[in-house]
Every structure is written in structure tokens, then in C-alpha cells.
Enzyme design. Structure first.
Site, short mmCIF file in Angstrom:
data_model
loop_
_atom_site.label_atom_id
_atom_site.label_comp_id
_atom_site.label_asym_id
_atom_site.label_seq_id
_atom_site.Cartn_x
_atom_site.Cartn_y
_atom_site.Cartn_z
N CYS A 334 0.80 -1.24 0.00
CA CYS A 334 0.00 0.00 0.00
C CYS A 334 0.83 1.29 0.00
O CYS A 334 0.59 2.15 -0.85
CB CYS A 334 -0.99 0.03 1.15
SG CYS A 334 -1.36 -1.53 1.90
N ARG A 363 7.73 -10.89 4.97
CA ARG A 363 7.26 -10.76 6.35
C ARG A 363 7.98 -11.80 7.19
O ARG A 363 8.07 -12.96 6.80
CB ARG A 363 5.75 -11.03 6.43
CG ARG A 363 4.95 -9.97 5.72
CD ARG A 363 3.46 -10.24 5.83
NE ARG A 363 2.74 -9.31 4.97
CZ ARG A 363 1.43 -9.39 4.74
NH1 ARG A 363 0.72 -10.35 5.30
NH2 ARG A 363 0.84 -8.50 3.97
N GLN A 381 1.72 -10.85 -3.40
CA GLN A 381 0.30 -10.58 -3.21
C GLN A 381 -0.30 -10.10 -4.52
O GLN A 381 0.30 -9.26 -5.19
CB GLN A 381 0.13 -9.47 -2.18
CG GLN A 381 -0.14 -9.96 -0.80
CD GLN A 381 -0.52 -8.83 0.13
OE1 GLN A 381 -0.12 -7.68 -0.08
NE2 GLN A 381 -1.26 -9.15 1.15
N ASP A 383 -2.29 -7.82 -5.34
CA ASP A 383 -2.86 -6.66 -4.68
C ASP A 383 -3.52 -5.72 -5.67
O ASP A 383 -3.20 -5.73 -6.86
CB ASP A 383 -1.69 -5.91 -4.02
CG ASP A 383 -2.04 -5.44 -2.63
OD1 ASP A 383 -3.23 -5.25 -2.37
OD2 ASP A 383 -1.11 -5.26 -1.83
N HIS A 385 -5.23 -1.48 -5.30
CA HIS A 385 -5.80 -0.39 -4.50
C HIS A 385 -6.72 0.39 -5.40
O HIS A 385 -6.35 0.75 -6.52
CB HIS A 385 -4.68 0.47 -3.91
CG HIS A 385 -3.85 -0.30 -2.92
ND1 HIS A 385 -2.61 -0.78 -3.20
CD2 HIS A 385 -4.15 -0.71 -1.66
CE1 HIS A 385 -2.16 -1.45 -2.15
NE2 HIS A 385 -3.07 -1.43 -1.20
N LYS A 464 -13.98 -5.21 6.54
CA LYS A 464 -13.55 -5.97 5.36
C LYS A 464 -14.49 -7.13 5.05
O LYS A 464 -15.20 -7.62 5.93
CB LYS A 464 -12.13 -6.48 5.54
CG LYS A 464 -11.96 -7.35 6.78
CD LYS A 464 -10.56 -7.93 6.86
CE LYS A 464 -10.48 -8.89 8.04
NZ LYS A 464 -9.42 -9.86 7.94
N HIS A 510 -8.47 -1.72 -0.38
CA HIS A 510 -7.38 -2.68 -0.59
C HIS A 510 -8.05 -4.01 -0.93
O HIS A 510 -9.01 -4.38 -0.26
CB HIS A 510 -6.56 -2.92 0.67
CG HIS A 510 -6.09 -1.69 1.37
ND1 HIS A 510 -4.78 -1.32 1.41
CD2 HIS A 510 -6.78 -0.75 2.08
CE1 HIS A 510 -4.66 -0.21 2.12
NE2 HIS A 510 -5.86 0.15 2.53
ZN LIG Z 1 -3.14 -2.22 0.64
#
Ligand SMILES: [Zn+2]
Ligand SMILES: [Zn+2]
Length: 637
Positions: A334, A363, A381, A383, A385, A464, A510
Site C-alpha cells: 500500500c 514478512r 500478493q 494486490d 488499490h 472488510k 485494498h
Molecule cells: Zn493495501
């Protein structure tokens, strides 16, 4: 005799005499339920059936069907196992024996070195204990008395635990001549354990500290019926057969190396799966109005301080220095993505702005929890946004739910949706949370999509929606997530220019669909037991010449298939055809083409399908056409 008022599980109010136990109360009102009851819960506190109610207690019954029930059941089983071990190996000192998510374990200190060969004798002794139906009797002792008691029995570990307890009084549980220090509660008697099995052994340091003595841990599982145990054991066998770590090695897809614990290495065949998955993902995202970016893996400390990761996520992050300045390896995409948004001015006309990134994140996970591709220290990921105006939330979320569903259906997964609401450590006002939560609810309700609510389980920056996939073994995998975020746009002072020419703050969303690419590949391997759908199989066809003199013809076929974008291998080994077929089956290759003198003179091939056997003769044109269609339609095996 004095009487007490008690409220039953069905809200019924009754009076009981002062000598009645919870078991008596249940039995007097529902004898069937009394048989199933393992313990009770009173005002949120778990208690034994042999305990007595207090005035105005509200009684809930705990049975094996619930997680709390299983926990008590498993834990009681560990006492029984410990009793059996202690009887067979009297020098054994007892450490701890808790329930775990699936079953229980007990850590023992004994001269004897356990092997799986000991399981039979221990299980036999456990059966005797179960058959005797010994009651679990609770006694409350002064701490000093308890220390005395365990001193006499030489239980050094129990004494160490006892000395650290702050309480003056402790409880012990006894079944037969076996005594354990325990908070309880327990099942009423050993006879409740209808079926059990010891599963495995491991070494475990006392209190998890490597400076302490290494103890021997025995794992087991138990059920309230033989049938449930048999089903469970079948499931474990099937899970072993499907284990992606084993299949990944057998099919040469990926590996893990000492030099990078928790960091997966993808091999050529694994890369084919990965690249195809990414291409599919890119195509679908392009169709749905996404743009793609790639942001750096290492970014300056100042960014992570601003995003809150430095304060809230530090223990999971990796750090480095460049030119004497502090940098962090990104654990999430992000903040980097936001810098791209901020790089220029945005107009309301561009919104919703959908920016996707296949972002490699790192991580730190403890080495003990790493598990193949399921739990790693670096992963990609899928991902994205999405920046939008508040009025666009519902529409955007609905489109996303449909897109996520399309991906899961392509791989044949059933799934369910869960909505998580405001947690305790939330950022932002109640009003904003309510608005955000309601817009997610609205999006779901409007389309009549069923969902489960997880109160207080949202992210700290917003509510979420999570997608939970169900695999063929009935296991659930949380993959996709849609998270509304009103906080980061504020923290990073994001804005767009509205129709009036003024600055306005966008809402941020997200989302992931597959979650982690690596983990999703692991899930796919287990779902299909390595026999992936033809469109994503690393090798789609293996050519099997019957004798060496047919290899030349095979090379021609290889060329035809390659020219049609079909991934093919020619087996030119000097083996019998039976052995070649077996090898292709082991390597989970969807199609085998067999050819000898007859096929060559007829200008045909004989088609075999993995796991299904002979499909008969075909021309190459027909075969190529059929396979191409299967790939286009992404047919499932
Ligand atoms: Zn994010
Ligand atoms: Zn216990």
C-alpha cells in the site's frame, strides 16, 4: 433443604436443591442432552458437570460439537494418555498436556525412548482406562499441600509450575490413581472417550526453551465415535497424499534451501504454473479496467513511519541501511502504491481508479510456523488499490465480489463470504466505521449474497469482506479480501479534484483475489493432487514412442504440438511402453500420445488421459483441436 434458582439453556427458570450438581440439573430436564454434555458454561466461565450451581446461574451446555467441547474432550484424552504412559513407564515425569486445534499432546520425561512401536501398548492401556469409566475427580488443595503431593511423586515439572502460580489454592484432577495439576474443566469420566489414536512423536524443550531439557512429546486425537475417528484418519491419509510439499518435489516445481529458510525457489515447471496464473490474472484485470504498477521492494524508513507500519508491524519486517539511512523491506504494497497515486493530480473523472500490483512482500514469520508454500517469509500478493468517491463504494464492491467469484469458479472452488466489523484497536470515529460497514453490508444485501458476520474482526483501518475457499477435503482457505480504508487517504493526504474544482479526499479500497500467489499454487496442487487442469499443467502432452524406431515420428509430432502452443515432452528413453505410461502418470501429465508401427502407417496416434486410461486413436488435427478448446475453456479435470 435450601433451594436455588437456576436459568436453563432454554431460558426456562427452575429451582433446584442445594446438593444438585449441573449434571443432575441437566438430567432432570433433558436426559438425552445429559448424555452428550461434557461440561457447562456459566456466566462465560467453564465448569465441571460435577460442580454445583450458584443462585441465579444461567447454564449453557458444552458438547463435543463445539470447539470448547472438543478442547475439553481432547485435554481429558491427554490425561488418559498420560495415565497410560505413567502406568507402563513408572519413571515418567509429567510436563504439560494441552489440547490443540486437532487433538492433544503430552510432554514426558522418561529414560525410555518412545518410538511409534510403543503406541499399541499405550493405546491398549488407554482402552482399559476408558473401559473402567473412571470419574475425573476435582480436588482443591492449598498450594503447599499440592507441592507436597507432587514432591512425593517426584513430579519436578509440576512443582516448578506450582511454585509460579500466584494463587493460594490450586485444583488437581484425579482419575484412578493418576493425579494431574489442572485448572479443568474435564469430561465427567473416562468412558466418554469413545475412539482415539496416537499419531506422532516429537522432541520438545521444557517450556519451549532450548536451554532446558528435551522432552518427548506424543500427539494423539480422539472422538466421540469410532466413525468420526475413521473419517478423520482417512482425511489425514488423503491430505498426506495431496501434500503440496511432496508433490512439488516429485514434480520438480519448487524447493526450499537452507540458505533462505522460508523463501521459496521456483523451478522451471513451477514457473510455468506461476506465469500462466499471472497471465490469466492480468487478462482479467485488464478487462475489468485495472492498470498495473510495480513498486520497489526496499523503501525509506520515513514512509513506514508515516504508514504506521514502523510502530505497528515492526516485528514482522526486515531492515537494511543504504548510505547510512534506514530502509525497510516492504511487508505490504500500500505505501508504495500510494506514492504512485500522489505523484500527480487526479480528477474525479478518473475515479474509480483501479491500480493493481503483483507485489513481492517479505514478512518475518517464526521458523516453527513455516509450512511449504502455505506459510512463507516472502510471497507475491495479487494486490490492488482502488481510489474512489464515497458514492462509488457499493458499485465497486459489487463488481469486485463478482470478479473474485469468477476466479474461484474457474478453479472449481466453492467459497463463502465473511464480513468483519470494527475491532477494539480501531482507528477513526464510530460514525465513519458505521458508514463503511453499512456500505459493505449494502453491497452484499443488495445482491442477496449470503455472508457471515465476524464482530470485531476487521482491520484497524476499516471493515472488510473475506472470501473463504473450500477445498476437496473440506478445509477452508481465506484467499480474497476487500478492505475499505478511510484512514490511509487521511494519513497520506490523498485527494482528487471534484467537479467544483475543489480538493476532496478519496476512499481507498485494498483487495486481493488469490491472496498470495505462492500459497494459491500450494492450494491448487493439493486441490488437484498434482493433476492440474490442462490449461495450467506445466507439461500438457507426453509423446510415447513404442520402440526406438518410432522416435523420429515422435519428433515430427513434437514440432506440430509446439507450433500449436502445446507444452510437450518426448520420452525417448529405452523403456517398455508400460513403464513409459507409468512414468507419465506419476508425473501427472494430462495427455499421453502412444504410437508404433500401426499408428505411423495409419498417420494416427493413440490417446491416453492421465488417470482415465485409453481414449482410442485420433488424428493429430483432431487431438490438437480438442486440446486447444480444453485450454481455452479452462476445463477442470
Ligand atoms: Zn493495501
Ligand atoms: Zn487437565
Amino acid at each position: 433443604m435450601k433451594e436455588k434458582n437456576v436459568v436453563l439453556w432454554n431460558e426456562k427458570k427452575i429451582t433446584v436443591d442445594s446438593e444438585s450438581t449441573f449434571y443432575d440439573v441437566i438430567k432432570a430436564n433433558d436426559s438425552k442432552l445429559a448424555k452428550k454434555a461434557l461440561a457447562v458454561k456459566v456466566n462465560g466461565q467453564k465448569k465441571d458437570l460435577s460442580d454445583k450451581p450458584n443462585e441465579n446461574d444461567k447454564v449453557e451446555i458444552i458438547t463435543f460439537e463445539t470447539n470448547e467441547g472438543k478442547d475439553i474432550f481432547f485435554h481429558s484424552s491427554s490425561h488418559i494418555m498420560a495415565q497410560a504412559v505413567h502406568t507402563l513407564f513408572p519413571d515418567t515425569k509429567l510436563a504439560i498436556g494441552p489440547a490443540i486445534e486437532e487433538g492433544f499432546y503430552y510432554d514426558f520425561d522418561t529414560e525410555h525412548t518412545f518410538t511409534p512401536d510403543d503406541f499399541k501398548a499405550i493405546e491398549k492401556k488407554m482402552k482399559e482406562i476408558v473401559r473402567k469409566n473412571l470419574p475425573f475427580q476435582k480436588k482443591t488443595l492449598k498450594k503447599e499441600e499440592a507441592i507436597d503431593l507432587f514432591q512425593k511423586r517426584g513430579e519436578i515439572y509440576k512443582i516448578e509450575l506450582l511454585k509460579e502460580l500466584p494463587d493460594d489454592e490450586v485444583t488437581i484432577y484425579q482419575q484412578g490413581d493418576f493425579i494431574d495439576l489442572c485448572r479443568g474443566p474435564h469430561i465427567p469420566s473416562t468412558g466418554k472417550i469413545k475412539a482415539f489414536k496416537l499419531l506422532s512423536l516429537a522432541g520438545a524443550y521444557w517450556r519451549g526453551n532450548e536451554k532446558n531439557k528435551m522432552l518427548q512429546r506424543i500427539y494423539g486425537i480422539s472422538f466421540d465415535s469410532r466413525e468420526s475417528l475413521d473419517n478423520y484418519l482417512r482425511m489425514i491419509e488423503e491430505a498426506k497424499r495431496r501434500d503440496h510439499r511432496k508433490i512439488g518435489k516429485d514434480l520438480d516445481l519448487f524447493s526450499f534451501q537452507e540458505e533462505g529458510i522460508g523463501f521459496p525457489f521456483f523451478h522451471p515447471k513451477g514457473m510455468i504454473i506461476r506465469n500462466l496464473l499471472e497471465s490469466f490474472w492480468r487478462e482479467e484485470h485488464l478487462k475489468h479496467g485495472y492498470q498495473e504498477i510495480k513498486t520497489p521492494i526496499i523503501l525509506n524508513k520515513s514512509l513506514w513511519i508515516k504508514s504506521g507500519h514502523w510502530d505497528h508491524y515492526k516485528e514482522n519486517m526486515y531492515f537494511t541501511k543504504i548510505d547510512d539511512q534506514d530502509f525497510a523491506v516492504k511487508p505490504m504494497n500500500c505505501p508504495g502504491g500510494i506514492l504512485v497515486y500522489k505523484n500527480r493530480l487526479h480528477s474525479y473523472k478518473e475515479l474509480p481508479l483501479r491500480i493493481a500490483e503483483l507485489g513481492l512482500v517479505h514478512r518475518h514469520e517464526l521458523s516453527g510456523v513455516l509450512h511449504g508454500l502455505f506459510r512463507v517469509r516472502s510471497f507475491t500478493q495479487d494486490d490492488a488499490h482502488i481510489y474512489m468517491r464515497p458514492s462509488q463504494i457499493k458499485d465497486e464492491v459489487q463488481q469486485l465480489i463478482a470478479l473474485e467469484g469468477y476466479f474461484y469458479k474457474t478453479f472449481g472452488f466453492d467459497y463463502h463470504i465473511e464480513l468483519s466489523t470494527k475491532p477494539e484497536n480501531a482507528m477513526g470515529s464510530d460514525k465513519i466505521w458505521e458508514k463503511a460497514t453499512n456500505s459493505l453490508k449494502d453491497a452484499l444485501d443488495d445482491k442477496g449474497i449470503p455472508y457471515k458476520i465476524n464482530e470485531g474482526d476487521g482491520a484497524f483501518y476499516g471493515p472488510k469482506i473475506d472470501f473463504h475457499l473450500k477445498d476437496c477435503l473440506g478445509r477452508n482457505w481465506q484467499c480474497g479480501t476487500i478492505q475499505l480504508d478511510f484512514q490511509m487517504p487521511e494519513l497520506f493526504e490523498l485527494y482528487y479534484i471534484n467537479p467544483k474544482g475543489e480538493k476532496e479526499q478519496p476512499v481507498m479500497l485494498h483487495r486481493t483475489i488469490l491472496g498470495s500467489l505462492e500459497r494459491f499454487i500450494g492450494i491448487l496442487i493439493e486441490q488437484f493432487a498434482g493433476s492440474l487442469p490442462t490449461w495450467i499443467a506445466p507439461v500438457q502432452v507426453r509423446l510415447l514412442p513404442i520402440a526406438d524406431r518410432h522416435i523420429e515420428y515422435g519428433k515430427k509430432l513434437e514440432k506440430i504440438l509446439s507450433e500449436n502452443n502445446i507444452r510437450v515432452e518426448l520420452d525417448a528413453n529405452n523403456e517398455k511402453i508400460g513403464a513409459k505410461i507409468r512414468d507419465a502418470e506419476i508425473h501427472k501429465i494430462p495427455y499421453m500420445l502412444v504410437f508404433g508401427d500401426k499408428e505411423i502407417s495409419d498417420n494416427m496416434v493413440n490417446v491416453r488421459k492421465q488417470g482415465k486410461g485409453d481414449l482410442g486413436p485420433s488424428t493429430m488435427e483432431q487431438f490438437v483441436e480438442k486440446l486447444t478448446k480444453e485450454v481455452e475453456d479452462k476445463l477442470l479435470p
